[in-house]
Design a protein around this motif. Structure first.
Motif, mmCIF file in Angstrom:
data_model
loop_
_atom_site.group_PDB
_atom_site.id
_atom_site.type_symbol
_atom_site.label_atom_id
_atom_site.label_comp_id
_atom_site.label_asym_id
_atom_site.label_seq_id
_atom_site.Cartn_x
_atom_site.Cartn_y
_atom_site.Cartn_z
ATOM 1 N N THR A 33 0.799 -1.222 0.000
ATOM 2 C CA THR A 33 0.000 0.000 0.000
ATOM 3 C C THR A 33 0.835 1.277 0.000
ATOM 4 O O THR A 33 2.033 1.277 0.256
ATOM 5 C CB THR A 33 -0.934 0.015 1.228
ATOM 6 O OG1 THR A 33 -0.150 -0.206 2.421
ATOM 7 C CG2 THR A 33 -1.988 -1.059 1.123
ATOM 8 N N LYS A 262 -0.632 -3.814 11.551
ATOM 9 C CA LYS A 262 -1.133 -3.917 10.174
ATOM 10 C C LYS A 262 -0.019 -3.661 9.166
ATOM 11 O O LYS A 262 0.089 -4.355 8.163
ATOM 12 C CB LYS A 262 -2.257 -2.902 9.928
ATOM 13 C CG LYS A 262 -3.614 -3.317 10.411
ATOM 14 C CD LYS A 262 -4.659 -2.318 9.912
ATOM 15 C CE LYS A 262 -6.059 -2.748 10.318
ATOM 16 N NZ LYS A 262 -7.089 -1.795 9.802
ATOM 17 N N ARG A 327 -4.333 3.495 0.286
ATOM 18 C CA ARG A 327 -4.957 3.302 1.596
ATOM 19 C C ARG A 327 -5.204 4.636 2.270
ATOM 20 O O ARG A 327 -4.689 5.677 1.852
ATOM 21 C CB ARG A 327 -4.032 2.467 2.490
ATOM 22 C CG ARG A 327 -2.701 3.145 2.728
ATOM 23 C CD ARG A 327 -1.944 2.597 3.916
ATOM 24 N NE ARG A 327 -0.613 3.174 4.020
ATOM 25 C CZ ARG A 327 -0.340 4.343 4.593
ATOM 26 N NH1 ARG A 327 -1.313 5.075 5.126
ATOM 27 N NH2 ARG A 327 0.904 4.800 4.635
ATOM 28 N N ASP A 328 -5.973 4.602 3.349
ATOM 29 C CA ASP A 328 -6.089 5.785 4.196
ATOM 30 C C ASP A 328 -5.087 5.677 5.340
ATOM 31 O O ASP A 328 -4.281 4.724 5.401
ATOM 32 C CB ASP A 328 -7.525 5.972 4.695
ATOM 33 C CG ASP A 328 -7.995 4.859 5.631
ATOM 34 O OD1 ASP A 328 -7.164 4.049 6.116
ATOM 35 O OD2 ASP A 328 -9.222 4.796 5.882
ATOM 36 N N ASN A 332 -6.881 1.242 5.808
ATOM 37 C CA ASN A 332 -8.034 0.723 5.092
ATOM 38 C C ASN A 332 -7.793 0.945 3.599
ATOM 39 O O ASN A 332 -7.445 2.066 3.191
ATOM 40 C CB ASN A 332 -9.315 1.444 5.520
ATOM 41 C CG ASN A 332 -9.619 1.267 6.994
ATOM 42 O OD1 ASN A 332 -9.666 0.157 7.486
ATOM 43 N ND2 ASN A 332 -9.813 2.371 7.686
#
Length: 338
Positions: A33, A262, A327-328, A332
């Motif tokens: 990401t 994450k 992603r943010d 997410n």
């Protein structure tokens, strides 16, 4: 991944680099990401004057609140959805300064941008200066629009080293306490580790162990960013910059030790685009973002560009054999670039 003890994490650093890479890469999926983000440094006037820092000045700058907001809105109009706002320990800054900035950004973007601001050491310094508790200080900032804390200021969470590289900053216990209070107040955060200076493998292992333990307790960390020390213009400018192999090894060990995070970032600003690309097969699953105007690492000699276009990040990830996804700030996925 089982809960590793300090000695077990330390032992990983002595294993073969490629073996570590395979172990770490198996924890990640195929997706890697990036974010469209903007870095804003509001000041470089700092009373802490850390020997390891090339950024601070006694007679430096302090942006007016409207200048910070203007920078944020320009980035927002260019597509930024994550603002990374950090600076220094400036005695002329009060809580109202940040409240005004956060409120105006939130109002003028309709809350469509994540405000990720103030390191744990900044929060500690400013709360103490304002004679507030950490909880009260963060509550005021959260009410004004703060969404998240970045991970900076951690350096090495081993105080025998911290006393030499950042003697006037919050100690490791205080850094962890600020993060715990933030997480319990619903403010999530990232975490960093500055490595490649005078720390040992054991110090890195202690750092990673302490982060994992706090994550088990709060679940409030989102990602981890191993930051490579750049010695230029610091009190440690005689040190050699750490090798690419050591960078990859540290990223791989971080992924293995912090399997409950994450994201593990390959921060291209500090390690360069090519090595960040390689790191995506050695435990990293994120390359940070467009960045748009970082100052702190560049003051210490980073030679990377001041920003990268979104398209370039997509190509960087794709050429590493991974699937790029935007992603943010909370990791997410917003969209996959197949």
């Amino acid at each position: 991944m089982k809960n590793l003890k300090v000695k077990e994490i330390e032992d990983l650093f002595y294993r073969d680099l490629h073996e570590l890479g395979k172990m770490a890469d198996q924890i990640n999926g195929r997706i890697a990401t990036f974010s469209v983000n903007k870095h804003i440094n509001y000041s470089n006037v700092c009373v802490s004057r850390c020997p390891i820092c090339a950024y601070y000045r006694s007679d430096g700058f302090l942006l007016r609140p409207e200048e910070v907001v203007d920078e944020a809105l320009r980035a927002y109009r260019l597509g930024a959805r994550e603002l990374h706002i950090v600076g220094s320990h400036n005695p002329d800054v009060n809580v109202e300064y940040f409240e005004r900035i956060f409120r105006e950004i939130r109002e003028k973007t309709d809350g469509n941008v994540v405000i990720k601001a103030l390191t744990a050491t900044e929060v500690s310094y400013y709360a103490r200066k304002e004679k507030m508790s950490i909880r009260e200080y963060l509550s005021r900032l959260k009410d004004a629009g703060l969404d998240m804390l970045p991970g900076g200021g951690a350096e090495i969470l081993a105080d025998r080293i911290r006393k030499r590289i950042a003697p006037n900053k919050a100690n490791s216990k205080e850094w962890l306490r600020v993060m715990e209070v933030a997480h319990n107040a619903g403010v999530r955060s990232n975490a960093t580790m500055l490595f490649g200076h005078i720390e040992s493998y054991r110090d890195r292992a202690i750092h990673l162990y302490r982060l994992r333990r706090l994550q088990e307790k709060t679940g409030g960390f989102v990602s981890f960013i191993p930051l490579v020390f750049h010695p230029a213009n610091t009190s440690f400018d005689g040190l050699h910059k750490v090798s690419p192999q050591e960078i990859l090894k540290t990223i791989a060990v971080s992924r293995i030790a912090l399997s409950n995070f994450k994201g593990i970032k390959a921060y291209w600003v500090m390690i360069g685009e090519k090595l960040a690309q390689v790191a995506l097969n050695y435990g990293a699953n994120d390359v940070d973002g467009t960045v748009m105007g970082e100052r702190i690492a560049h003051s210490a000699g980073a030679k990377t560009p001041l920003e990268l276009a979104k398209e370039k990040l997509v190509d960087l990830i794709r050429d590493a054999g991974k699937i790029p996804a935007e992603r943010d700030a909370f990791f997410n996925v917003l969209g996959v670039h197949s």
